[in-house]
Write a protein that holds these residues in place. Structure first.
Motif, PDB file in Angstrom:
ATOM      1  N   VAL A 121       0.872  -1.181   0.000  1.00 46.21           N
ATOM      2  CA  VAL A 121       0.000   0.000   0.000  1.00 46.21           C
ATOM      3  C   VAL A 121       0.904   1.224   0.000  1.00 46.21           C
ATOM      4  O   VAL A 121       1.863   1.287   0.761  1.00 46.21           O
ATOM      5  N   GLU A 122       0.592   2.168  -0.891  1.00 40.27           N
ATOM      6  CA  GLU A 122       1.358   3.435  -0.887  1.00 40.27           C
ATOM      7  C   GLU A 122       0.437   4.563  -0.478  1.00 40.27           C
ATOM      8  O   GLU A 122      -0.719   4.639  -0.929  1.00 40.27           O
ATOM      9  N   ILE A 123       0.968   5.454   0.367  1.00 40.71           N
ATOM     10  CA  ILE A 123       0.162   6.588   0.829  1.00 40.71           C
ATOM     11  C   ILE A 123       0.951   7.855   0.587  1.00 40.71           C
ATOM     12  O   ILE A 123       2.182   7.856   0.709  1.00 40.71           O
ATOM     13  N   ARG A 124       0.258   8.930   0.300  1.00 39.78           N
ATOM     14  CA  ARG A 124       0.919  10.232   0.321  1.00 39.78           C
ATOM     15  C   ARG A 124       0.575  10.862   1.673  1.00 39.78           C
ATOM     16  O   ARG A 124      -0.529  11.397   1.865  1.00 39.78           O
ATOM     17  N   SER A 125       1.495  10.767   2.598  1.00 44.31           N
ATOM     18  CA  SER A 125       1.218  11.243   3.969  1.00 44.31           C
ATOM     19  C   SER A 125       1.338  12.755   4.008  1.00 44.31           C
ATOM     20  O   SER A 125       2.348  13.319   3.601  1.00 44.31           O
ATOM     21  N   ASN A 126       0.297  13.380   4.543  1.00 41.02           N
ATOM     22  CA  ASN A 126       0.263  14.835   4.533  1.00 41.02           C
ATOM     23  C   ASN A 126      -0.070  15.355   5.926  1.00 41.02           C
ATOM     24  O   ASN A 126      -1.133  15.063   6.465  1.00 41.02           O
ATOM     25  N   LYS A 127       0.880  16.092   6.484  1.00 42.71           N
ATOM     26  CA  LYS A 127       0.718  16.552   7.870  1.00 42.71           C
ATOM     27  C   LYS A 127      -0.164  17.794   7.941  1.00 42.71           C
ATOM     28  O   LYS A 127      -0.012  18.718   7.142  1.00 42.71           O
ATOM     29  N   VAL A 158      -4.253  17.013  -4.968  1.00 47.47           N
ATOM     30  CA  VAL A 158      -4.386  15.553  -4.789  1.00 47.47           C
ATOM     31  C   VAL A 158      -5.843  15.252  -4.440  1.00 47.47           C
ATOM     32  O   VAL A 158      -6.452  15.947  -3.630  1.00 47.47           O
ATOM     33  N   THR A 159      -6.368  14.216  -5.048  1.00 49.72           N
ATOM     34  CA  THR A 159      -7.777  13.880  -4.807  1.00 49.72           C
ATOM     35  C   THR A 159      -8.070  13.695  -3.317  1.00 49.72           C
ATOM     36  O   THR A 159      -7.242  13.161  -2.581  1.00 49.72           O
ATOM     37  N   ARG A 160      -9.238  14.122  -2.881  1.00 49.65           N
ATOM     38  CA  ARG A 160      -9.690  13.822  -1.519  1.00 49.65           C
ATOM     39  C   ARG A 160     -10.624  12.618  -1.542  1.00 49.65           C
ATOM     40  O   ARG A 160     -11.277  12.291  -0.554  1.00 49.65           O
ATOM     41  N   GLY A 161     -10.706  11.960  -2.694  1.00 50.03           N
ATOM     42  CA  GLY A 161     -11.478  10.726  -2.770  1.00 50.03           C
ATOM     43  C   GLY A 161     -10.714   9.593  -2.097  1.00 50.03           C
ATOM     44  O   GLY A 161      -9.622   9.804  -1.556  1.00 50.03           O
ATOM     45  N   TYR A 162     -11.287   8.409  -2.130  1.00 49.86           N
ATOM     46  CA  TYR A 162     -10.616   7.262  -1.503  1.00 49.86           C
ATOM     47  C   TYR A 162     -10.528   6.107  -2.479  1.00 49.86           C
ATOM     48  O   TYR A 162     -11.253   6.073  -3.488  1.00 49.86           O
ATOM     49  N   GLU A 163      -9.641   5.177  -2.177  1.00 47.58           N
ATOM     50  CA  GLU A 163      -9.536   3.940  -2.960  1.00 47.58           C
ATOM     51  C   GLU A 163      -9.546   2.763  -2.006  1.00 47.58           C
ATOM     52  O   GLU A 163      -9.055   2.882  -0.879  1.00 47.58           O
ATOM     53  N   ILE A 164     -10.106   1.646  -2.466  1.00 50.92           N
ATOM     54  CA  ILE A 164     -10.026   0.410  -1.671  1.00 50.92           C
ATOM     55  C   ILE A 164      -9.169  -0.563  -2.468  1.00 50.92           C
ATOM     56  O   ILE A 164      -9.491  -0.874  -3.627  1.00 50.92           O
ATOM     57  N   LEU A 165      -8.088  -0.998  -1.871  1.00 51.26           N
ATOM     58  CA  LEU A 165      -7.200  -1.939  -2.563  1.00 51.26           C
ATOM     59  C   LEU A 165      -7.553  -3.355  -2.124  1.00 51.26           C
ATOM     60  O   LEU A 165      -7.472  -3.677  -0.931  1.00 51.26           O
ATOM     61  N   ALA A 166      -8.005  -4.158  -3.064  1.00 51.44           N
ATOM     62  CA  ALA A 166      -8.269  -5.580  -2.768  1.00 51.44           C
ATOM     63  C   ALA A 166      -6.999  -6.327  -3.157  1.00 51.44           C
ATOM     64  O   ALA A 166      -6.674  -6.405  -4.333  1.00 51.44           O
ATOM     65  N   HIS A 167      -6.291  -6.827  -2.148  1.00 51.52           N
ATOM     66  CA  HIS A 167      -4.984  -7.439  -2.436  1.00 51.52           C
ATOM     67  C   HIS A 167      -5.179  -8.873  -2.914  1.00 51.52           C
ATOM     68  O   HIS A 167      -4.804  -9.826  -2.229  1.00 51.52           O
TER      69      HIS A 167
END
Ligand SMILES: Cc1cc2nc3c(=O)[nH]c(=O)nc-3n(C[C@H](O)[C@H](O)[C@H](O)COP(=O)(O)OP(=O)(O)OC[C@H]3O[C@@H](n4cnc5c(N)ncnc54)[C@H](O)[C@@H]3O)c2cc1C
Length: 550
Positions: free
Chosen positions: A224-230, A327-336
């Motif tokens: 899983v990759e995230i763009r972490s934003n403080k 960057v989108t404020r939408g979400y994704e669900i990753l089915a591994h």
């Protein structure tokens, strides 16, 4: 191998609690594991604005989704929601065109969301509403947005999940996820209270761990990759403004100043971060950026005292080479599916979308399990939302101030009467423990008995204990004594609890302290150590089981 549960949800933030509620309501055997307390991470640092998402006007599907979610929240959790008026002062002509686009998009959805269309105000009208504004403004936009209590939302989602049969376990940290080759997944976790390691076998795992989603996915050898934003907030010791203010910051981003209970919330920054999300601290630059930017429209802002900062990491979709705002404020669900079948991870999303996110992933879980059940989380009220409350009548009936009952209503809704019944049975519990908020002893007792807190910090999240201008200076000792009694702790636990609570408060206060305020705070720490006798450096005692372990 027989499965212990259909689904394990990891993470007790807004996303995880919403997923556990949906899964349980659809009849799935559900276990929620949270390594700390409910709402103790990102969601607890957010502003609680359940807006129409208009900051992202170029993603119309997200704006529509957010607007619809606001309607659902008003149906299922009205007692947790406030509608706040907001002014966006315009300082120069170039602001007017942006304001015009916003007004058009906002007004399109106003009726659905039960808010008035955007108004353009003259400087005189704006200053009448908010006299602290800079008199040089050339106009102002007026609109209204909804806010929800993030702590209470998560807690009530978790309690509702429990009431629908889910098992909710806080202070349980997942350490490993092993795929059993067609026989489901084995999830191993450490219970920080009992200090025992346990394993369960499940069909599905929902990884709702926000900024930790990559770490948890890694346990199952999934990627899983995230763009972490403080993001950091500054909390001021008073309601600096009558209404919310949204203004352009020094770099053109939008920032806000919202009156919140007895305080005001100034935020937020947005910085790409590679810091450990468990060790975040607001920097002096972030604090100054917020003050400097808001000072243009509210020149008196520095007269207020900063009582603490609050910072979190937005677990954004890994969309690189773009400014954070794009960057989108939408979400994704990753089915591994390949490497880790039956495991689903979230990236992105917002508090306002948590119910929607839960519905999407529960649909996927049901499909995986071959269960045909539809979602009704948008229809069924959360606890405390089964009618209206006559605050005045209850105040008279139970001899408790109207103000106190009103504050309880915003936390417990129709279940407020149960708190008042407790106070009636124990009139000595009608005393006010936290005077800033205020919080009555009976409400603390009720929360300890019904809402599974394990510490003063957990109580802070549930009833706002110690969150006002004095930051727990006057309520910590008494509240710790009540907690100790209710949970049958020892005298040492009592003192440790005070130390933990003060340490947590200190963490939020320290970045903002300078000059005289810093010396006052150090004096206060000295008083706690000497007069309060909490500095027992030579005492031989064990720390609470879950301290310093994970
Ligand atoms: C400064 C700021 C302001 C914001 N303002 C808003 C706003 O006004 N409106 C809005 O809609 N959104 C807002 N957001 C976004 C919103 O807060 C987040 O998108 C949302 O709260 C994320 O919730 P979550 O449940 O996914 O994550 P979290 O709240 O972080 O929950 C994840 C949980 O997983 C737990 N966990 C991690 N690892 C493990 C493990 N190994 N075992 C068990 N548990 C584990 C953590 O302890 C944590 O409690 C804001 C965000 C920030 C940072």
């Amino acid at each position: 191998m027989a499965d212990d549960y259909d689904v394990v949800v990891i993470g007790g933030g807004s996303t995880g609690t919403a997923v556990a509620r949906d899964c349980a309501m659809r009849g799935l055997e559900t276990l929620l594991l949270e390594r700390d307390d409910i709402a103790s991470a990102t969601v607890g640092t957010c502003a609680g604005m359940i807006s129409s998402g208009l900051k992202y006007m170029d993603e119309p599907e997200i704006v529509d989704m957010c607007s619809e979610e606001v309607v659902h929240f008003r149906r299922i959790a009205r007692h947790l929601i406030m509608k706040n008026p907001i002014l966006t002062p315009l300082m120069q002509m170039s602001d007017v065109s942006t304001g015009g686009n916003f007004a058009e998009e906002y007004s399109k959805r106003a009726e659905t969301r039960d808010v008035p269309p955007v108004l353009f105000l003259t400087p005189e009208d704006a200053l009448e509403i908010e006299p602290t504004l800079n008199p040089d403004i050339i106009a102002s936009i007026y609109f209204e947005e909804y806010f929800i209590s993030p702590f209470r939302l998560c807690l009530l989602q978790a309690i509702d999940a429990q009431r629908n049969g889910a098992s909710v376990r806080t202070y349980c940290e997942v350490h490993d996820i092993e795929n059993l080759d067609g026989d489901g997944n084995q999830v191993t976790f450490f219970d920080r209270v009992s200090r025992k390691t346990e394993s369960v076998v499940v069909d599905c795992v929902v990884n709702a761990t926000g900024p930790w989603a990559d770490e948890v996915a890694d346990m199952a050898s999934a990627n899983v990759e995230i763009r972490s934003n403080k993001g950091a907030h500054v909390i001021l010791d008073r309601r600096v403004v009558n209404v919310g203010i949204i203004a352009k910051a020094v770099d053109g981003r939008m920032i806000y100043l919202f009156p919140h209970e007895n305080t005001a919330l100034l935020g937020t920054t947005a910085l790409d971060t590679w810091e450990d999300p468990d060790k975040l601290v607001a920097s002096s630059d972030e604090i100054e950026y917020l003050l400097k930017s808001m000072e243009w429209v509210v020149p008196s802002i520095r007269e207020a005292r900063i009582i603490r900062t609050m910072e979190g990491v937005r677990p954004l979709v890994a969309d690189w080479k773009k400014p954070e705002d794009d960057v989108t404020r939408g979400y994704e669900i990753l089915a591994h599916e390949d490497g880790a079948p039956g495991i689903f991870s979230f990236v992105g999303g917002k508090l306002v979308m948590c119910r929607h996110m839960a519905e999407s992933v529960t649909d996927m879980v049901c499909e995986w399990l071959g269960v045909d059940k539809t979602c009704y989380t948008h229809m069924r009220p959360l606890p405390g939302m089964d009618g209206d409350l006559d605050v005045l009548a209850l105040s008279k009936k139970y001899g408790v101030s109207q103000h106190m009952v009103e504050r309880m209503r915003t936390r417990h809704g129709t279940e407020t009467e149960q708190v008042l019944e407790l106070a009636d049975a124990h009139p000595e519990w009608k005393t006010t423990v936290c005077t800033c908020e205020p919080v009555m002893e009976a409400e603390l007792r009720y929360s300890i008995q019904e809402e599974f807190p394990r510490s003063l910090n957990d109580l802070r999240r549930r009833v706002r204990l110690g969150t006002g201008p004095c930051q727990g200076t006057f309520c910590t000792y008494k509240a710790s004594a009540i907690l100790t009694k209710e949970l049958d702790w020892s005298g040492i636990d009592y003192q440790l609890e005070i130390m933990d609570y003060l340490a947590e408060r200190w963490k939020g206060k320290r970045p903002s302290l300078r000059g005289e305020q810093l010396s006052q705070e150090e004096l206060m720490q000295g008083i706690y150590s000497c007069v309060g006798n909490i500095d027992q450096s030579d005492a031989e005692y064990q720390r609470k089981p879950w301290e310093g372990i994970c």
